[in-house]
Design a protein around this motif. Structure first.
Motif, mmCIF file in Angstrom:
data_model
loop_
_atom_site.group_PDB
_atom_site.id
_atom_site.type_symbol
_atom_site.label_atom_id
_atom_site.label_comp_id
_atom_site.label_asym_id
_atom_site.label_seq_id
_atom_site.Cartn_x
_atom_site.Cartn_y
_atom_site.Cartn_z
ATOM 1 N N LEU A 65 -39.188 4.532 -36.525
ATOM 2 C CA LEU A 65 -39.295 5.772 -35.750
ATOM 3 C C LEU A 65 -39.641 5.491 -34.292
ATOM 4 C CD1 LEU A 65 -41.063 8.400 -38.035
ATOM 5 C CD2 LEU A 65 -38.847 8.606 -36.902
ATOM 6 N N VAL A 66 -40.497 4.515 -34.057
ATOM 7 C CA VAL A 66 -40.829 4.131 -32.681
ATOM 8 C C VAL A 66 -39.567 3.669 -31.948
ATOM 9 C CG1 VAL A 66 -42.045 2.420 -31.272
ATOM 10 C CG2 VAL A 66 -43.238 3.580 -33.132
ATOM 11 N N THR A 67 -38.759 2.857 -32.612
ATOM 12 C CA THR A 67 -37.518 2.373 -32.007
ATOM 13 C C THR A 67 -36.576 3.523 -31.683
ATOM 14 O OG1 THR A 67 -37.707 0.309 -33.245
ATOM 15 C CG2 THR A 67 -35.551 0.839 -32.320
ATOM 16 N N ILE A 68 -36.428 4.454 -32.646
ATOM 17 C CA ILE A 68 -35.559 5.616 -32.420
ATOM 18 C C ILE A 68 -36.072 6.465 -31.262
ATOM 19 C CG2 ILE A 68 -34.804 7.812 -33.426
ATOM 20 C CD1 ILE A 68 -34.791 6.371 -36.158
ATOM 21 N N THR A 69 -37.369 6.714 -31.229
ATOM 22 C CA THR A 69 -37.953 7.571 -30.188
ATOM 23 C C THR A 69 -37.815 6.945 -28.812
ATOM 24 O OG1 THR A 69 -39.542 8.398 -31.814
ATOM 25 C CG2 THR A 69 -40.038 8.799 -29.494
ATOM 26 N N VAL A 70 -38.084 5.645 -28.711
ATOM 27 C CA VAL A 70 -37.944 4.955 -27.417
ATOM 28 C C VAL A 70 -36.489 4.966 -26.954
ATOM 29 C CG1 VAL A 70 -38.139 2.720 -26.259
ATOM 30 C CG2 VAL A 70 -39.982 3.528 -27.726
ATOM 31 N N SER A 71 -35.557 4.780 -27.891
ATOM 32 C CA SER A 71 -34.132 4.804 -27.537
ATOM 33 C C SER A 71 -33.729 6.159 -26.963
ATOM 34 C CB SER A 71 -33.276 4.477 -28.766
ATOM 35 O OG SER A 71 -33.562 3.189 -29.246
ATOM 36 N N ILE A 72 -34.240 7.236 -27.582
ATOM 37 C CA ILE A 72 -33.931 8.578 -27.091
ATOM 38 C C ILE A 72 -34.551 8.816 -25.722
ATOM 39 C CG2 ILE A 72 -34.318 11.038 -27.507
ATOM 40 C CD1 ILE A 72 -34.153 10.409 -30.516
ATOM 41 N N ALA A 73 -35.776 8.335 -25.549
ATOM 42 C CA ALA A 73 -36.514 8.609 -24.310
ATOM 43 C C ALA A 73 -36.123 7.688 -23.164
ATOM 44 C CB ALA A 73 -38.015 8.477 -24.569
ATOM 45 N N LEU A 74 -35.418 6.588 -23.471
ATOM 46 C CA LEU A 74 -35.198 5.545 -22.465
ATOM 47 C C LEU A 74 -34.543 6.063 -21.193
ATOM 48 C CD1 LEU A 74 -35.657 2.548 -22.044
ATOM 49 C CD2 LEU A 74 -33.376 2.118 -22.964
ATOM 50 N N SER A 75 -33.451 6.832 -21.341
ATOM 51 C CA SER A 75 -32.753 7.302 -20.144
ATOM 52 C C SER A 75 -33.605 8.270 -19.332
ATOM 53 C CB SER A 75 -31.426 7.963 -20.528
ATOM 54 O OG SER A 75 -31.646 9.158 -21.252
ATOM 55 N N TRP A 76 -34.549 8.967 -20.010
ATOM 56 C CA TRP A 76 -35.401 9.905 -19.291
ATOM 57 C C TRP A 76 -36.450 9.186 -18.458
ATOM 58 C CZ3 TRP A 76 -34.286 15.017 -19.104
ATOM 59 C CH2 TRP A 76 -33.351 15.483 -20.019
ATOM 60 N N PHE A 77 -36.700 7.910 -18.754
ATOM 61 C CA PHE A 77 -37.608 7.147 -17.899
ATOM 62 C C PHE A 77 -37.024 6.981 -16.495
ATOM 63 C CE2 PHE A 77 -39.227 4.748 -21.905
ATOM 64 C CZ PHE A 77 -40.003 5.849 -22.235
ATOM 65 N N TRP A 78 -35.687 7.126 -16.387
ATOM 66 C CA TRP A 78 -35.001 6.948 -15.102
ATOM 67 C C TRP A 78 -34.691 8.284 -14.433
ATOM 68 C CZ3 TRP A 78 -34.585 2.067 -13.282
ATOM 69 C CH2 TRP A 78 -34.748 1.034 -14.214
ATOM 70 N N LEU A 79 -35.282 9.354 -14.941
ATOM 71 C CA LEU A 79 -35.067 10.669 -14.336
ATOM 72 C C LEU A 79 -35.719 10.714 -12.958
ATOM 73 C CD1 LEU A 79 -34.126 13.658 -14.698
ATOM 74 C CD2 LEU A 79 -36.422 14.123 -15.572
ATOM 75 N N ARG A 80 -34.950 11.148 -11.962
ATOM 76 C CA ARG A 80 -35.505 11.256 -10.617
ATOM 77 C C ARG A 80 -34.695 12.242 -9.790
ATOM 78 N NH1 ARG A 80 -33.862 5.256 -8.271
ATOM 79 N NH2 ARG A 80 -31.957 5.023 -9.494
ATOM 80 N N GLU A 81 -35.349 12.804 -8.811
ATOM 81 C CA GLU A 81 -34.692 13.709 -7.876
ATOM 82 C C GLU A 81 -34.320 12.909 -6.630
ATOM 83 O OE1 GLU A 81 -35.367 18.326 -6.551
ATOM 84 O OE2 GLU A 81 -37.049 16.940 -6.364
ATOM 85 N N VAL A 82 -33.049 12.943 -6.270
ATOM 86 C CA VAL A 82 -32.566 12.109 -5.163
ATOM 87 C C VAL A 82 -31.987 12.986 -4.054
ATOM 88 C CG1 VAL A 82 -32.088 10.134 -6.656
ATOM 89 C CG2 VAL A 82 -30.303 11.835 -6.274
ATOM 90 N N PRO A 83 -32.063 12.524 -2.807
ATOM 91 C CA PRO A 83 -31.473 13.291 -1.703
ATOM 92 C C PRO A 83 -29.950 13.236 -1.737
ATOM 93 C CG PRO A 83 -32.354 11.206 -0.915
ATOM 94 C CD PRO A 83 -32.764 11.318 -2.345
ATOM 95 N N VAL A 84 -29.324 14.307 -1.272
ATOM 96 C CA VAL A 84 -27.862 14.425 -1.263
ATOM 97 C C VAL A 84 -27.399 14.735 0.158
ATOM 98 C CG1 VAL A 84 -25.868 15.622 -2.221
ATOM 99 C CG2 VAL A 84 -27.931 15.366 -3.597
ATOM 100 N N ASP A 85 -26.385 14.018 0.601
ATOM 101 C CA ASP A 85 -25.728 14.320 1.870
ATOM 102 C C ASP A 85 -24.402 15.002 1.521
ATOM 103 O OD1 ASP A 85 -24.695 14.456 4.401
ATOM 104 O OD2 ASP A 85 -24.461 12.294 4.686
ATOM 105 N N ALA A 86 -24.348 16.321 1.642
ATOM 106 C CA ALA A 86 -23.184 17.100 1.195
ATOM 107 C C ALA A 86 -22.174 17.249 2.328
ATOM 108 C CB ALA A 86 -23.626 18.468 0.701
ATOM 109 N N GLU A 87 -20.919 16.964 2.016
ATOM 110 C CA GLU A 87 -19.818 17.098 2.971
ATOM 111 C C GLU A 87 -18.829 18.129 2.413
ATOM 112 O OE1 GLU A 87 -16.126 14.380 4.780
ATOM 113 O OE2 GLU A 87 -17.555 13.527 3.353
ATOM 114 N N ILE A 88 -18.759 19.275 3.036
ATOM 115 C CA ILE A 88 -17.849 20.327 2.565
ATOM 116 C C ILE A 88 -16.423 19.968 2.967
ATOM 117 C CG2 ILE A 88 -17.267 22.762 2.701
ATOM 118 C CD1 ILE A 88 -20.186 23.352 3.257
ATOM 119 N N LEU A 89 -15.545 19.853 1.987
ATOM 120 C CA LEU A 89 -14.142 19.529 2.252
ATOM 121 C C LEU A 89 -13.306 20.786 2.447
ATOM 122 C CD1 LEU A 89 -13.718 16.696 -0.415
ATOM 123 C CD2 LEU A 89 -14.326 16.458 1.999
#
Length: 290
Positions: A65-89
Motif C-alpha cells: 500500500l505504501v508503494t501504491i500510495t507513493v506512486s499515486i502521489a509522486l507526480s503531485w510532488f512536482w506540482l508548482r505554479e509557474v509564470p507564463v509569457d502569453a503571446e496572442i496570435l
C-alpha cells in the motif's frame, strides 16, 4: 468510474470523467488503507501481544500500500505554479511561453488553473535559447477548442499550474527514421514545429489550415519556412479542403520518405494512417481513447 470511462461519455464529459476517476480512486485507496489496518489489528489481537505498530511494519500488505500510495502521489510532488509569457496570435490561438524547463522534441506538458479539478495537455516547442524577447525554455500553441482554451485566449494568463515533467508523446519517434513526412492540420502545427526547427532528420511538412498567417501569426509561418523552405502550406480558405490521403501519398513519394507522422483530429488521423498503412507505408498518429 466504469461508466465515465466509456469512450462516448469520456469524450463528451472529459472534466467530469477526470474528477470522478481522481477522487474515486483516492477514496478507494483510503478505504483499502482502513481495511488493511483493521485487518492487521484483528490478526495481531489473535496471534500475540505485539503492538499494532510492530504488526503493521511486519505486514507485506502495508508495504504494498505504501508503494501504491507513493506512486499515486509522486507526480503531485512536482506540482508548482509557474509564470507564463502569453503571446496572442489571433482570436483563435495563443502561444504560451515557459522558462522552467527545456524539454526534448516530441514531448507534452500538462497545465491547469485548478489542479484538483482539471488538466489539459499540449505539445511543447523547445526553445534552447531566448528568441524574440521570449525566455529560454519552451512554448505551446493553444487554439480555441472549448471553455478552458477560450478562457486562455480571452484572458491571457500570467501564471498556470504544472505537474510532473514534460512527457514524451507520439512525435518522439521521429529520430528513428532518416526521412519523414510530417502532416498537421490547424493547431497541429504546434507539436510539429519543434521537429521542423530542430529536425533530427530531413523532413517535409504538409500543413492544412484556414488562413495560416491570420490565425497563427506571421512568426509561426516564417518559422515553418525557415525550418523547411519547401513546406506545403494548404490554405483551406483559399484552396478548399484537400484529400489528405492523396496529399500525404504524393508528398511521401516525391520526398522519398521512410514514414509519415500526423497530428490532426481523430477522423483525419485515422483516415490518413489507414490510407498509408494500406499502401505499405509506416504511419503514426495519436491514439484516441484506447
Amino acid at each position: 468510474m466504469l461508466i465515465m470511462a466509456w469512450p462516448p461519455f469520456r469524450k463528451k464529459n472529459h472534466n467530469s470523467f477526470e474528477m470522478i476517476h481522481r477522487f474515486s480512486g483516492w477514496s478507494a485507496v483510503a478505504v483499502i488503507w482502513a481495511q488493511t489496518v483493521l485487518s492487521v489489528r484483528d490478526q495481531q489481537r489473535v496471534t500475540s501481544g505485539e503492538t499494532l505498530g510492530g504488526a503493521l511494519v511486519r505486514s507485506p500488505l502495508i508495504w504494498m500500500l505504501v508503494t501504491i500510495t507513493v506512486s499515486i502521489a509522486l507526480s503531485w510532488f512536482w506540482l508548482r505554479e509557474v509564470p507564463v509569457d502569453a503571446e496572442i496570435l489571433s482570436s483563435h490561438a495563443i502561444r504560451l511561453h515557459f522558462d522552467y524547463a527545456v524539454p526534448v522534441n516530441g514531448s507534452f506538458a500538462r497545465l491547469s488553473e485548478r489542479p484538483l479539478l482539471e488538466w489539459h495537455s499540449f505539445a511543447t516547442i523547445a526553445a534552447p535559447e531566448a528568441v524574440n524577447g521570449h525566455p529560454r525554455g519552451y512554448s505551446m500553441v493553444v487554439s480555441r477548442a472549448g471553455d478552458w482554451t477560450s478562457r486562455q485566449i480571452g484572458r491571457p494568463p500570467t501564471k498556470l499550474w504544472t505537474r510532473g515533467v514534460p512527457t514524451c508523446g507520439v512525435m518522439r519517434i521521429t529520430p528513428l527514421f532518416n526521412r519523414l513526412v510530417l502532416i498537421g492540420t490547424g493547431s497541429g502545427i504546434g507539436p510539429l514545429l519543434g521537429h521542423i526547427q530542430m529536425a533530427p532528420c530531413p523532413v517535409r511538412l504538409v500543413w492544412s489550415t484556414p488562413s495560416p498567417e491570420q490565425t497563427f501569426g506571421k512568426g509561426i509561418v516564417d518559422a515553418v519556412y525557415k525550418g523547411d523552405p519547401d513546406a506545403i502550406i494548404h490554405d483551406t480558405k483559399v484552396l478548399g479542403r484537400p484529400d489528405m490521403v492523396k496529399l500525404a501519398w504524393d508528398t511521401y513519394q516525391n520526398f522519398g520518405a521512410e514514414a509519415v507522422c500526423i497530428i490532426a483530429n481523430e477522423k483525419i488521423t485515422k483516415k490518413v494512417v489507414y490510407g498509408m498503412e494500406s499502401r505499405g507505408i509506416p504511419a503514426f498518429g495519436a491514439i484516441w481513447d484506447s
